[in-house]
Design an enzyme around this catalytic site. Structure first.
Site, mmCIF file in Angstrom:
data_model
loop_
_atom_site.group_PDB
_atom_site.id
_atom_site.type_symbol
_atom_site.label_atom_id
_atom_site.label_comp_id
_atom_site.label_asym_id
_atom_site.label_seq_id
_atom_site.Cartn_x
_atom_site.Cartn_y
_atom_site.Cartn_z
ATOM 1 C CB THR A 173 -16.938 10.682 17.322
ATOM 2 O OG1 THR A 173 -17.074 10.807 16.215
ATOM 3 C CG2 THR A 173 -16.818 9.471 17.605
ATOM 4 N N GLY A 203 -16.099 7.507 7.962
ATOM 5 C CA GLY A 203 -14.875 7.929 8.879
ATOM 6 C C GLY A 203 -14.322 7.425 9.671
#
Ligand code: ASP
Length: 311
Positions: A173, A203
């Protein structure tokens, strides 16, 4: 006084799988993105503008799992999540499960400017078109490395073999937090999620209070790691609550939450800044691509459990 910190994903980053060249590429890539945010802050820009610029730069770098270079779902598609939050007033914007907008963080920022907080899927794409955001084609987002990571994962599942991948092959990320010269904080996070994720899985990144959070009274934070745990632990808001109600410092609150997550199997880390400009970059995994930059413009970057180095 202003300050900015970024991350490019946390997890089991194996030193033996890295060459000196690949390590140098990560350090250099992080430094470029730190400088993109620094340029905005130097010009008197807001924390929101700075985190947005830093995350755009991270999305453009295929080394990191966001925008270009995002990982693939089990269905062979890319589905991206992003969020941004303004610590001045808790305004927030998020997109989930999108593919097409070149920079998902700009889509999140456009949502923040609308009457909504989170948009998903087709409706989010229609909104992005109306907002005039730039779209890119599949070739822009595709990277052979992420495609191969999916093939390896699908073969492993077919053989019901143990999962021995490094986390760097599994997920990642990008994120940024900043405190601007006016004393305001902001956070931005963007991700392709986890390799081989079920289509439709969202997520922690776009969930306000989990992977992304900002409030001038406490902190701005951006998370990376196994998103399901960060959602269940409301990681971002938990750090806020510790600071707000227990009077903990940023460092103590951030470290406590990351340690708690580690204890329940939630591997990952966070970057955080408070209104006084304190920065915390804790992680419970073997590494986290990360960096920070202050007014002097020196980019400090790190990968493993080590002191940051100046570039
Ligand atoms: N937190 C991201 C997700 O669960 C993945 C990561 O940060 O590695 O989608």
């Amino acid at each position: 006084m202003f300050t900015l910190a970024i991350h490019g994903g946390a997890g089991t980053i194996r030193r033996e799988a890295m060459t000196a060249e690949s390590e140098a590429a990560y350090h250099a890539g992080l430094a470029v993105c730190l400088k993109a945010g620094h340029a905005v802050l130097t010009a008197g820009g807001s924390a929101v503008a700075a985190v947005s610029a830093a995350v755009v730069a991270l999305e453009e770098d295929e080394l990191f799992n966001a925008g270009r270079g995002a990982v693939f779902t089990s269905g062979g598609k890319q589905e991206m999540d992003a969020a941004i939050m303004d610590g001045r007033n808790r305004e927030a914007g998020a997109v989930a499960g999108i593919f097409g907008p070149r920079n998902p963080i700009l889509a999140a920022r456009a949502v923040m400017a609308s009457e909504h907080v989170m948009l998903a899927g087709e409706g989010a794409l229609a909104f992005c078109r109306e907002a005039g955001l730039e779209f890119a084609d599949a070739a822009h987002f595709f990277t052979e490395k992420r495609w191969q990571a999916l093939q390896t994962e699908l073969a492993r599942r077919a053989a019901a073999a143990a999962d021995t991948r490094s986390d760097a092959d599994r997920h990642g990320t990008v994120g940024a937090v900043a405190r601007d010269a006016a004393g305001n904080v902001a956070a931005a996070t963007s991700t392709g999620g986890m390799t081989g994720k079920r289509p439709g899985r969202i997520g922690d990144c776009p969930v306000i209070g989990a992977g992304t959070w900002a409030d001038n009274n406490t902190c701005a934070m951006s998370a990376t790691g196994h998103g399901e745990y960060f959602i269940r632990w409301a990681a971002g808001h938990e750090i806020d609550a510790r600071m707000r109600y227990k009077g903990e410092t940023l460092t103590r609150a951030a470290e406590a939450v990351v340690t708690e997550l580690g204890a329940i199997g939630g591997s990952g880390g966070i970057i955080a800044v408070d209104a006084a400009g304190n920065v915390a970059l804790p992680f419970n995994s073997s590494g986290m691509y990360r960096g920070r930059i202050g007014e002097d413009g020196v980019a400090w970057t790190g990968i493993y459990k080590e002191a940051l180095r100046a570039l």
